[in-house]
Design a protein around this motif. Structure first.
Motif, PDB file in Angstrom:
ATOM      1  N   ASP A  22       0.953  -1.214  -0.116  1.00 27.11           N
ATOM      2  CA  ASP A  22      -0.105   0.045   0.025  1.00 27.11           C
ATOM      3  C   ASP A  22       0.913   1.296  -0.082  1.00 27.11           C
ATOM      4  O   ASP A  22       1.540   1.234   0.779  1.00 27.11           O
ATOM      5  N   GLU A  24       0.672   4.379   0.945  1.00 27.95           N
ATOM      6  CA  GLU A  24       0.769   5.194   2.378  1.00 27.95           C
ATOM      7  C   GLU A  24       1.436   4.360   3.397  1.00 27.95           C
ATOM      8  O   GLU A  24       2.375   4.911   4.206  1.00 27.95           O
ATOM      9  N   GLN A  25       1.408   2.883   3.239  1.00 26.42           N
ATOM     10  CA  GLN A  25       2.143   2.176   4.328  1.00 26.42           C
ATOM     11  C   GLN A  25       3.672   2.009   3.950  1.00 26.42           C
ATOM     12  O   GLN A  25       4.526   1.948   4.882  1.00 26.42           O
ATOM     13  N   ALA A  27       5.491   4.370   2.543  1.00 26.41           N
ATOM     14  CA  ALA A  27       5.969   5.639   2.561  1.00 26.41           C
ATOM     15  C   ALA A  27       7.355   5.811   3.456  1.00 26.41           C
ATOM     16  O   ALA A  27       8.200   6.367   3.020  1.00 26.41           O
TER      17      ALA A  27
END
Length: 470
Positions: A22, A24-25, A27
């Motif tokens: 994912d 966002e995860q 980043a």
């Protein structure tokens, strides 16, 4: 192999909990803690065992997918950040957190690469032992990262860096084979000492998955002093005098310029100046002993008294309790944080022979201030091992981008002075992405060729942390 096939193959090895895809995860894995380096990746894989690491490496090797090993991601040179192609896989060791064995008779501890340095220290303390590596990032940096960068810290003077603290390693090679070198031996004359190839290699030759590390007797007495000096040359004289008097009791000897201290006093609220008068330079001295009532105060007072008579010391104060010790160390450890509040800074991590520290400071200060008037030089570091953090902050009120544009010219002055004094452009932070070009200019060509030959031998496909070191 397309991205979806790669994801499926790796997920069969590490399970869903071991895959991060994912955006966002992902980043936090794709940028360093200072946000100085950013990259992209196909995915992040988080194996939980050495066998899983090996299987992941085998899959990536078979399909020519590059791997970027990563520990706590606290480095300063971009060594654990992927490139921007989006094709590399970040291999995070943070699930490998087992302490496998503590052998107090052999004075060793065997830990996995994802163990936090602070947890290692606590495990040693629980059996009345000391693991002496001490870093500002010890609550988030990992053993694997410490080994991959040959971390140093504030106690190298007495205990050495990670290369000195490691007895054996377990390493997954670039083709997925596992080398089990977890031997807790202090004597082993059976040929090449292979562990030293991987310590300091920044994950470019293999992935360290576990290590046997040295333990030491617990410290029961500590004395800490904050000392004012007239110049950096006095610091070299003083450390020689204190070392002769105190021997191995001398654990820390940290040098700081007044500019460093000014930044801390301005931006770190819990700190206050120990002296009413301003002085050009300071050192933080720490003595320690395994005896609970060792006469450390008497020793240090005697040493400082003699140095005062010789003009090496202008003033000194000894900490009277643990709170005062913590306050003095906060002055030293707050420098990096404080400098960030002053706008962009160009950070350099160099080493020269201890005897040449004053010459380096004098020459480099003069050259920088002549070429770039108004820059503020934040010099501090570990006098006992010749390591200086020589950072340059922009002139007050100047433009950030204009200052950043001078980075290459500023670094060239610093590195040229370092080379002229037989020093190193990277004392403890490594090469990573940040210093590849400088390494080509300042390392001996034959030395570089030997390093490349090792890289070709162990990683002929060039899949292990490509673009780092070379």
């Amino acid at each position: 192999m397309n991205a979806q096939s790669l994801l499926h193959a790796l997920e069969t090895v590490v399970g869903p909990a071991g895959i991060v895809c994912d955006p966002e995860q992902m980043a936090s894995y794709l940028s360093d803690w200072r946000n100085a380096y950013r990259g992209a990746a196909a995915l992040v894989v988080r194996p939980a065992t050495t066998e899983q690491v090996a299987a992941v490496v085998q899959i990536c090797h078979a399909h020519r997918v590059a791997l970027v090993p990563q520990g706590g991601n606290t480095g300063l040179c971009g060594g654990s950040i992927p490139d921007d192609s989006g094709t590399q896989v970040v291999l995070s060791l943070t699930r490998m957190t087992r302490i496998r064995e503590i052998d107090t008779a052999n004075e060793t501890i065997t830990v996995e690469a994802g163990v936090l340095l602070q947890h290692l220290q606590e495990a040693a303390a629980a059996v009345d032992r000391l693991f002496p590596l001490s870093l500002g990032a010890q609550g988030s940096c990992t053993v694997g990262g410490n080994l991959a960068t040959n971390a140093g810290g504030t106690a190298v003077l007495r205990y050495g860096n990670m290369r000195d603290l490691a007895l054996g390693l377990e390493v997954v090679l670039p083709d997925g084979r596992i080398w089990n070198g977890l031997r807790g031996l202090r004597k082993d004359n059976t040929g090449y000492d292979l562990k030293h190839l991987f310590i300091g290699s920044e994950g470019s030759l293999g992935i360290i998955t576990a290590a046997v590390l040295k333990l030491y007797p617990a410290v029961r007495s500590i004395t800490t002093a904050w000392v004012a000096l007239p110049d950096a040359r006095s610091a070299v004289e003083l450390i020689g005098s204190i070392r002769a008097l105190c021997g191995d009791r001398l654990t820390g000897f940290e040098l700081m310029s007044r500019q460093s201290v000014d930044f801390v006093l301005r931006h770190v609220g819990r700190c206050s100046d120990p002296f009413a008068e301003v002085h050009p330079w300071y050192v933080l001295i720490e003595l320690s002993d395994t005896q609970p009532d060792a006469p450390l105060n008497d020793l240090l007072e005697a040493g400082l008294g003699a140095a005062l008579e010789r003009g090496w010391v202008l003033d000194a104060v000894l900490a009277g309790n643990e709170a005062q010790v913590a306050a003095l160390w906060a002055m030293r450890e707050g420098i990096s944080e404080a400098q960030n509040h002053e706008g962009p800074s160009l950070k350099h991590d160099i080493s020269v022979p201890v005897s040449r520290i004053p010459a380096f400071i004098e020459r480099t200060d003069e050259a920088l201030l002549e070429r770039f008037p108004g820059v503020r030089i934040v010099a501090y570091g570990h006098v006992g091992d010749g390591n200086l953090h020589y950072n340059v902050s922009k002139p007050p009120g100047s433009d950030d981008d204009a200052f950043k544009a001078q980075q290459a010219a500023i670094s060239e002055i610093i590195y040229a002075a370092t080379a002229a004094l037989d020093g190193s452009i990277s004392a403890e932070h490594g090469i990573g992405q940040a210093k590849r070009d400088a390494a080509r200019r300042y390392k001996d060509p034959l030395e570089l060729e030997l390093m490349r030959a090792l890289k070709r031998t162990l990683d002929p496909e060039g899949l292990m942390n490509p673009g780092k070191v070379f």
